[in-house]
Each structure stands twice: as structure tokens, then as C-alpha cells.
Design a protein around this motif. Structure first.
Motif, PDB file in Angstrom:
ATOM      1  N   GLN A  48       0.390  -1.024  -0.013  1.00  0.00           N
ATOM      2  CA  GLN A  48       0.091  -0.347  -0.183  1.00  0.00           C
ATOM      3  C   GLN A  48       1.228   1.161  -0.173  1.00  0.00           C
ATOM      4  O   GLN A  48       2.131   1.045   0.681  1.00  0.00           O
ATOM      5  N   THR A  49       0.122   2.520  -0.358  1.00  0.00           N
ATOM      6  CA  THR A  49       1.099   3.683  -0.059  1.00  0.00           C
ATOM      7  C   THR A  49       0.215   3.953   1.109  1.00  0.00           C
ATOM      8  O   THR A  49      -0.816   3.713   1.675  1.00  0.00           O
ATOM      9  N   ALA A  50       1.366   5.122   1.892  1.00  0.00           N
ATOM     10  CA  ALA A  50       0.908   5.485   3.193  1.00  0.00           C
ATOM     11  C   ALA A  50       1.283   7.001   2.804  1.00  0.00           C
ATOM     12  O   ALA A  50       2.662   7.652   2.566  1.00  0.00           O
ATOM     13  N   LEU A  51       0.466   8.229   3.971  1.00  0.00           N
ATOM     14  CA  LEU A  51       0.786   9.385   3.864  1.00  0.00           C
ATOM     15  C   LEU A  51       0.547   9.406   5.369  1.00  0.00           C
ATOM     16  O   LEU A  51       0.229   9.387   6.153  1.00  0.00           O
ATOM     17  N   VAL A  52       2.112   9.729   6.309  1.00  0.00           N
ATOM     18  CA  VAL A  52       1.669   9.889   7.466  1.00  0.00           C
ATOM     19  C   VAL A  52       2.340  11.925   7.204  1.00  0.00           C
ATOM     20  O   VAL A  52       3.116  11.811   7.076  1.00  0.00           O
ATOM     21  N   LEU A  53       1.783  12.199   8.687  1.00  0.00           N
ATOM     22  CA  LEU A  53       1.293  13.118   9.525  1.00  0.00           C
ATOM     23  C   LEU A  53       2.088  13.776  10.417  1.00  0.00           C
ATOM     24  O   LEU A  53       2.035  13.020  11.256  1.00  0.00           O
ATOM     25  N   GLY A  54       3.362  14.464  10.267  1.00  0.00           N
ATOM     26  CA  GLY A  54       3.857  14.490  11.836  1.00  0.00           C
ATOM     27  C   GLY A  54       5.534  14.537  11.074  1.00  0.00           C
ATOM     28  O   GLY A  54       5.466  13.593  10.292  1.00  0.00           O
ATOM     29  N   ALA A 106       4.927   8.021   2.514  1.00  0.00           N
ATOM     30  CA  ALA A 106       5.271   9.967   2.510  1.00  0.00           C
ATOM     31  C   ALA A 106       4.428  10.523   3.450  1.00  0.00           C
ATOM     32  O   ALA A 106       4.363  10.374   4.609  1.00  0.00           O
ATOM     33  N   VAL A 107       5.748  11.228   4.238  1.00  0.00           N
ATOM     34  CA  VAL A 107       5.944  11.978   5.511  1.00  0.00           C
ATOM     35  C   VAL A 107       5.791  13.294   5.141  1.00  0.00           C
ATOM     36  O   VAL A 107       6.686  14.704   4.217  1.00  0.00           O
ATOM     37  N   TRP A 108       4.647  14.111   5.704  1.00  0.00           N
ATOM     38  CA  TRP A 108       4.438  15.418   6.157  1.00  0.00           C
ATOM     39  C   TRP A 108       4.255  16.088   6.686  1.00  0.00           C
ATOM     40  O   TRP A 108       3.837  15.410   7.765  1.00  0.00           O
ATOM     41  N   ASN A 109       5.387  17.353   7.201  1.00  0.00           N
ATOM     42  CA  ASN A 109       5.204  18.067   8.655  1.00  0.00           C
ATOM     43  C   ASN A 109       5.389  20.006   7.540  1.00  0.00           C
ATOM     44  O   ASN A 109       5.548  20.366   7.083  1.00  0.00           O
ATOM     45  N   SER A 152       6.880  22.049   9.187  1.00  0.00           N
ATOM     46  CA  SER A 152       7.880  21.782   8.787  1.00  0.00           C
ATOM     47  C   SER A 152       8.487  20.933   7.839  1.00  0.00           C
ATOM     48  O   SER A 152       8.750  20.201   8.652  1.00  0.00           O
ATOM     49  N   SER A 153       8.637  21.690   6.869  1.00  0.00           N
ATOM     50  CA  SER A 153       9.874  20.777   6.010  1.00  0.00           C
ATOM     51  C   SER A 153      11.440  20.231   6.577  1.00  0.00           C
ATOM     52  O   SER A 153      11.052  19.399   5.666  1.00  0.00           O
ATOM     53  N   ASP A 154      11.818  20.558   6.568  1.00  0.00           N
ATOM     54  CA  ASP A 154      12.813  20.614   7.700  1.00  0.00           C
ATOM     55  C   ASP A 154      12.832  19.113   7.755  1.00  0.00           C
ATOM     56  O   ASP A 154      13.683  18.476   8.095  1.00  0.00           O
ATOM     57  N   ARG A 155      12.119  18.702   8.739  1.00  0.00           N
ATOM     58  CA  ARG A 155      11.858  18.078   9.996  1.00  0.00           C
ATOM     59  C   ARG A 155      11.128  16.987   8.841  1.00  0.00           C
ATOM     60  O   ARG A 155      11.971  15.812   9.191  1.00  0.00           O
ATOM     61  N   ALA A 156      10.330  16.719   8.185  1.00  0.00           N
ATOM     62  CA  ALA A 156       9.866  15.547   7.473  1.00  0.00           C
ATOM     63  C   ALA A 156      11.233  15.399   6.565  1.00  0.00           C
ATOM     64  O   ALA A 156      10.962  14.203   6.713  1.00  0.00           O
ATOM     65  N   VAL A 157      11.684  16.286   5.791  1.00  0.00           N
ATOM     66  CA  VAL A 157      13.227  16.189   4.803  1.00  0.00           C
ATOM     67  C   VAL A 157      13.807  15.012   5.764  1.00  0.00           C
ATOM     68  O   VAL A 157      14.161  14.004   5.541  1.00  0.00           O
ATOM     69  N   VAL A 190      12.821   6.927   3.361  1.00  0.00           N
ATOM     70  CA  VAL A 190      11.460   6.845   3.059  1.00  0.00           C
ATOM     71  C   VAL A 190      11.595   8.531   2.807  1.00  0.00           C
ATOM     72  O   VAL A 190      12.024   9.214   2.098  1.00  0.00           O
ATOM     73  N   ASP A 191      10.075   9.025   1.838  1.00  0.00           N
ATOM     74  CA  ASP A 191       9.399  10.462   0.861  1.00  0.00           C
ATOM     75  C   ASP A 191       8.794  11.268   2.310  1.00  0.00           C
ATOM     76  O   ASP A 191       8.543  10.810   3.080  1.00  0.00           O
ATOM     77  N   ALA A 192       9.755  12.402   1.586  1.00  0.00           N
ATOM     78  CA  ALA A 192       9.235  13.793   1.946  1.00  0.00           C
ATOM     79  C   ALA A 192       8.525  14.722   1.272  1.00  0.00           C
ATOM     80  O   ALA A 192       8.890  14.510   0.247  1.00  0.00           O
ATOM     81  N   VAL A 193       7.228  14.837   1.411  1.00  0.00           N
ATOM     82  CA  VAL A 193       6.585  15.486   0.438  1.00  0.00           C
ATOM     83  C   VAL A 193       5.735  16.983   1.309  1.00  0.00           C
ATOM     84  O   VAL A 193       5.850  17.271   2.179  1.00  0.00           O
TER      85      VAL A 193
END
Length: 290
Positions: A121-127, A148-151, A153-158, A166-169
Motif C-alpha cells: 500500500q501507499t501511505a501518507l504520514v502527517l507529522g 510519504a511524510v508531511w510536516n 516544518s518541511s526540514d523535519r520531514a526531510v 522514506v519520502d518527504a512531501v
């Protein structure tokens, strides 16, 4: 008296004391007690190092201390080190601190309870905090096709994405699974500060929210109404808590007792993510990836 607790700031909302004390009582461990331990970040390390001398056998760790808990441990499981965060501490008779992470297997067992294994599956994690790190790691290890991870603060996701492979978006993606690992919804239940609107929720086959509160969260209620399969924060709490309980006591956790006591702390509500909840919705098989 053998003592256990949950370290956090804030921690007044935690249902862990009700859940663990009910489990201890069920197994006849009358000389054990579990309590809240509100600790601000500036005195976290000092407080934790003083717990063994005060009779503590172990402690759970919640926001915002999970990464700090790993950093001060004398030893840690491979998973906790890979995740970069710990939610379970155990104290040796010599005061040594061992760290583990039960958040990762906890989310997987909660998803398995509604037959939503993440493999393929594809997953999007917030935080991008400790819980998000555990969830991203767990989904990756369980064979998710993409995490994929979204936050905010994009720097923390990266940074998280780089650490865990994993991927930062920078904006939400279409996915099979959405997991909220932020604290949004804890205070008022709504999810207006998340980058997902109500109309978009229906595009996710499964929605999990690690937040739990009296009355439930709007994220879970809206997702359930949209036909998504849902996992509520109380179920994730129970699943990870059962693993911590077993590590401390060496006994099989009475998971049904733990769930009932956690749910009973909110007499005016239920958690739609529990395995026996009548409000659990099946995902639409026509959704992408299903």
C-alpha cells in the motif's frame, strides 16, 4: 510497591493509568501501580534518572519526550535506534535504562485488527515527531509500497525521510492509508490545522489517528462517515500499551480489559477504531490500490 508511569508534557489527557492499572488488577499484581508523570522538557533527563531510586520499574513516554528518551538510554532495541525514538523505558536494579519502541508494532497490530495490512500500500504520514518516526518505520518494514511524510516544518520531514529511507512531501498525496501522528485534534477534536480537508478524506481507504480524546476526533468521525476504514487513537494506545505491559511484567497483557478500561474513561463516547466497534467501516473496494 513497584511503580510505573507515563512521562509527558502535557500528560493530563492520558488514559494509560486507567488502562494499565486495570490490567495489573486483573492479573492480581496488587503491589504494582501506574501513574501520570507530568515532566517539562528542561527537567526530563534529571527526572528519568531519578525514577529507579523511587521504585519505578518502567515508564511510557509520550509527547514531546520520545526522542530524548532514546538519547538518555544506556541500551536500546535495534528498532528504537533505527526509529530514533523510544516510548517505553525499563529500569534495571542497578538503575540502568533500557529503551524500546512499541509504537511501531502497535500501529501494525491495530491495522491488522481491521484487516488493513500495509504491505503493498501507499501511505501518507502527517507529522515528524517520535510517533511519526515509529509509524513511518513500521509501515516501511511491513512492506508498504511507498511511505510519504508531511510536516508543517518541511526540514523535519526531510530529516525523518533521510533517516528512515522514506519520502518527504510538501503537500498531501493520494494514498491508500492516512495516519495522523501530529497532536492536532487533541485540544478541540477538529482537524482544521491539518493539510487535509473533509472532501479529500474519502480518497483514503484507511484513516488512522493517533490522537484520542473524549468524544473522539473529528478526523476519525469524518473519515468514518466518508466510508473509510478507521483506526482510532485509543486502539493504538491499547496495542502499544499491551506490549509495554508485557515487557515490564513478563506476563501476557489482558488486552480486552485494557481496551474496556481505556474506553470506559470516556463514558460518553466510544473509539471507532477498536476491533469490536460497530462503527468500523469497510473501505470501498473501488478506491485506488484496493
Amino acid at each position: 510497591m513497584k511503580r510505573l508511569g507515563v512521562l509527558g508534557w502535557p500528560v493530563s489527557h492520558s488514559r494509560s493509568p486507567q488502562m494499565h492499572n486495570a490490567a495489573l488488577a486483573q492479573l492480581g499484581l496488587k503491589d504494582w501501580h501506574y501513574q501520570r508523570l507530568p515532566v517539562p522538557p528542561e527537567v526530563f533527563e534529571e527526572t528519568v534518572r531519578g525514577l529507579p531510586a523511587a521504585g519505578f520499574v518502567g515508564a511510557n513516554v509520550t509527547i514531546p519526550h520520545k526522542e530524548a528518551a532514546l538519547a538518555l538510554a544506556d541500551e536500546a532495541t535495534d528498532a528504537a535506534r533505527a526509529i530514533g525514538a523510544a516510548n517505553t523505558l525499563s529500569f534495571g536494579v542497578d538503575g540502568a535504562i533500557s529503551a524500546a519502541n512499541t509504537d511501531a508494532p502497535g500501529i501494525l497490530t491495530a491495522l491488522a485488527a481491521i484487516d488493513r495490512a500495509p504491505a503493498g500500500q501507499t501511505a501518507l504520514v502527517l507529522g515528524a515527531g517520535g510517533s511519526a518516526r515509529a509509524v513511518a518505520y513500521a509501515l516501511r518494514e511491513a512492506g508498504a509500497a511507498r511511505v510519504a511524510v508531511w510536516n508543517r516544518s518541511s526540514d523535519r520531514a526531510v530529516a525523518l525521510a533521510s533517516d528512515l529511507g522514506v519520502d518527504a512531501v510538501t503537500r498531501p498525496i493520494t494514498a491508500d492509508l492516512l495516519v495522523n501522528c501530529t497532536s492536532v485534534g487533541l485540544a478541540d477534536g477538529n482537524f482544521k490545522d491539518l493539510p487535509i480537508d473533509a472532501d479529500a478524506l474519502g480518497t483514503y481507504a484507511t484513516v488512522a489517528d493517533l490522537v484520542y480524546r473524549a468524544g473522539g476526533t473529528e478526523l476519525i468521525a469524518t473519515a468514518s462517515s466518508a466510508g473509510c476504514a478507521v483506526v482510532g487513537g485509543l486502539e493504538v494506545l491499547v496495542r502499544q500499551g499491551a506490549l509495554s505491559f508485557q515487557a515490564w511484567t513478563g506476563l501476557q497483557a489482558p488486552i480486552d480489559v485494557m481496551r474496556d478500561s481505556a474506553r470506559g474513561a470516556f463514558p460518553d463516547s466510544h473509539d471507532p477504531g477498536t476491533s469490536d466497534s460497530p462503527d468500523r467501516r469497510a473501505a470501498d473496494p473501488r478506491r485506488p490500490g484496493r
